[in-house]
Every structure is written in C-alpha cells, then in structure tokens.
Design a protein around this motif. Structure first.
Motif, PDB file in Angstrom:
ATOM      1  N   SER A 230       0.829  -1.203   0.000  1.00 59.67           N
ATOM      2  CA  SER A 230       0.000   0.000   0.000  1.00 59.67           C
ATOM      3  C   SER A 230       0.864   1.253   0.000  1.00 59.67           C
ATOM      4  O   SER A 230       0.518   2.253  -0.634  1.00 59.67           O
ATOM      5  CB  SER A 230      -0.949  -0.005   1.202  1.00 59.67           C
ATOM      6  OG  SER A 230      -0.211   0.016   2.409  1.00 59.67           O
ATOM      7  N   SER A 231       1.982   1.200   0.699  1.00 60.12           N
ATOM      8  CA  SER A 231       2.897   2.350   0.701  1.00 60.12           C
ATOM      9  C   SER A 231       3.524   2.544  -0.668  1.00 60.12           C
ATOM     10  O   SER A 231       3.657   3.665  -1.149  1.00 60.12           O
ATOM     11  CB  SER A 231       3.998   2.153   1.740  1.00 60.12           C
ATOM     12  OG  SER A 231       3.444   2.123   3.024  1.00 60.12           O
TER      13      SER A 231
ATOM     14  N   GLU B 179       2.254   1.656  -3.514  1.00 62.31           N
ATOM     15  CA  GLU B 179       1.210   2.161  -4.412  1.00 62.31           C
ATOM     16  C   GLU B 179       1.021   3.662  -4.243  1.00 62.31           C
ATOM     17  O   GLU B 179       0.861   4.386  -5.216  1.00 62.31           O
ATOM     18  CB  GLU B 179      -0.109   1.430  -4.162  1.00 62.31           C
ATOM     19  CG  GLU B 179      -0.123  -0.001  -4.637  1.00 62.31           C
ATOM     20  CD  GLU B 179      -1.377  -0.741  -4.235  1.00 62.31           C
ATOM     21  OE1 GLU B 179      -2.246  -0.152  -3.555  1.00 62.31           O
ATOM     22  OE2 GLU B 179      -1.490  -1.924  -4.589  1.00 62.31           O
ATOM     23  N   ALA B 180       1.027   4.125  -3.018  1.00 64.46           N
ATOM     24  CA  ALA B 180       0.865   5.557  -2.751  1.00 64.46           C
ATOM     25  C   ALA B 180       2.057   6.343  -3.286  1.00 64.46           C
ATOM     26  O   ALA B 180       1.894   7.430  -3.860  1.00 64.46           O
ATOM     27  CB  ALA B 180       0.683   5.807  -1.268  1.00 64.46           C
TER      28      ALA B 180
ATOM     29  N   LYS C 205       1.766   6.426  -7.067  1.00 67.82           N
ATOM     30  CA  LYS C 205       0.765   7.408  -7.460  1.00 67.82           C
ATOM     31  C   LYS C 205       1.350   8.817  -7.400  1.00 67.82           C
ATOM     32  O   LYS C 205       1.122   9.636  -8.272  1.00 67.82           O
ATOM     33  CB  LYS C 205      -0.467   7.319  -6.547  1.00 67.82           C
ATOM     34  CG  LYS C 205      -1.609   8.196  -6.999  1.00 67.82           C
ATOM     35  CD  LYS C 205      -2.723   8.330  -5.974  1.00 67.82           C
ATOM     36  CE  LYS C 205      -3.244   7.065  -5.408  1.00 67.82           C
ATOM     37  NZ  LYS C 205      -4.384   7.263  -4.481  1.00 67.82           N
TER      38      LYS C 205
ATOM     39  N   GLU D  92       1.180  13.473  -7.701  1.00 67.07           N
ATOM     40  CA  GLU D  92       0.546  13.796  -6.420  1.00 67.07           C
ATOM     41  C   GLU D  92       1.624  13.850  -5.334  1.00 67.07           C
ATOM     42  O   GLU D  92       1.914  12.877  -4.654  1.00 67.07           O
ATOM     43  CB  GLU D  92      -0.518  12.760  -6.079  1.00 67.07           C
ATOM     44  CG  GLU D  92      -1.670  12.754  -7.064  1.00 67.07           C
ATOM     45  CD  GLU D  92      -2.727  11.738  -6.702  1.00 67.07           C
ATOM     46  OE1 GLU D  92      -2.729  11.249  -5.556  1.00 67.07           O
ATOM     47  OE2 GLU D  92      -3.550  11.431  -7.572  1.00 67.07           O
TER      48      GLU D  92
ATOM     49  N   SER E 151       0.776  12.867  -1.683  1.00 66.13           N
ATOM     50  CA  SER E 151       0.796  11.441  -1.371  1.00 66.13           C
ATOM     51  C   SER E 151       2.191  10.984  -0.960  1.00 66.13           C
ATOM     52  O   SER E 151       2.343  10.190  -0.019  1.00 66.13           O
ATOM     53  CB  SER E 151       0.320  10.639  -2.588  1.00 66.13           C
ATOM     54  OG  SER E 151       0.409   9.272  -2.341  1.00 66.13           O
TER      55      SER E 151
ATOM     56  N   LYS F 149       2.924  12.432   2.540  1.00 69.35           N
ATOM     57  CA  LYS F 149       2.153  11.711   3.550  1.00 69.35           C
ATOM     58  C   LYS F 149       2.807  10.367   3.873  1.00 69.35           C
ATOM     59  O   LYS F 149       2.995  10.026   5.041  1.00 69.35           O
ATOM     60  CB  LYS F 149       0.722  11.504   3.063  1.00 69.35           C
ATOM     61  CG  LYS F 149      -0.142  10.737   4.026  1.00 69.35           C
ATOM     62  CD  LYS F 149      -1.607  10.724   3.654  1.00 69.35           C
ATOM     63  CE  LYS F 149      -1.848  10.162   2.291  1.00 69.35           C
ATOM     64  NZ  LYS F 149      -3.270   9.906   2.029  1.00 69.35           N
ATOM     65  N   GLN F 150       3.208   9.624   2.856  1.00 72.55           N
ATOM     66  CA  GLN F 150       3.849   8.330   3.087  1.00 72.55           C
ATOM     67  C   GLN F 150       5.203   8.498   3.772  1.00 72.55           C
ATOM     68  O   GLN F 150       5.579   7.692   4.617  1.00 72.55           O
ATOM     69  CB  GLN F 150       4.003   7.558   1.776  1.00 72.55           C
ATOM     70  CG  GLN F 150       2.717   6.990   1.249  1.00 72.55           C
ATOM     71  CD  GLN F 150       2.018   6.105   2.255  1.00 72.55           C
ATOM     72  OE1 GLN F 150       2.622   5.227   2.867  1.00 72.55           O
ATOM     73  NE2 GLN F 150       0.731   6.327   2.454  1.00 72.55           N
TER      74      GLN F 150
END
Length: 112
Positions: free
Chosen positions: A62-63, A65-66, A69, A75, A78, A81-82
């Motif tokens: 999930s990290s 993928e973020a 992205k 972005e 994103s 944030k990660q």
C-alpha cells in the motif's frame, strides 16, 4: 487513508508495540528454554525493527502504491504523507528498541 494525526499516532504506537511485545514474549520464551532473557530480548528487538515498520504501515504494497501514485501521477501530497508515516513508524520502532535497551541496562545494573 487520509492524513490525520490519529494515523500518525497509530503508526508510532503500532511499531513501538511490535518491538516491545515481541521482545517481552521472546524473553518469556528464553526463560522457559533456560536462555538469558535480557540478551534474547535485546537481540529480538534489533532483528524485528524493519518488520515493525512494515506492520505499522499496513503492509509494504500500500505504501509503494501511494508512492507510485505520487511519482507517476504528480501527487506530491501522497509522497509527503507516506514519508511522514514511514518516519513516524521508524521513530516508534527505534523508541521501542531504546526501551528494551533501557530494560537491559537496568537489569544489568541490578544484577551487578
């Protein structure tokens, strides 16, 4: 996952808890197996730090993928944030490791 202070607190405490919990349970296992518990706790705390970070992030994919992205779709929020989540999880794991080191130092001073 939205960028909330509660998520930052969760990431910190989850990674801290993985280190402390794994170390304490390994110490109990060491007592059962007649091995030195403080040394075992310290060794386990050092070896599970990367796993504590992965657990706190909810799995590595999930990290990634973020981050993907953020890189390929532009972005930047994103990625930031990660990065914050990763840094907080690493801080939690290191604090857990430091806590186990403190237990080890206190145990050594009591034994002497």
């Amino acid at each position: 996952m939205s960028f909330l202070p509660s998520n930052i607190i969760y990431n910190f405490l989850i990674s801290f808890g993985v280190i402390v919990g794994a170390s304490l349970l390994a110490g109990i296992g060491a007592l059962i197996n007649d091995h030195p518990p403080l040394k075992t706790m310290f060794n386990i705390a050092g070896s599970v730090k990367i796993w504590a970070v992965a657990v706190a992030l909810g799995g590595t994919f999930s990290s990634f993928e973020a981050i993907e992205k953020g890189i390929f779709k532009g972005e930047i929020k994103s990625i930031i944030k990660q990065a914050v989540y990763v840094v907080v999880a690493v801080l939690g794991a290191n604090m857990g490791y430091g806590f186990i080191r403190l237990i080890q130092k206190c145990g050594e001073s009591i034994i002497k």
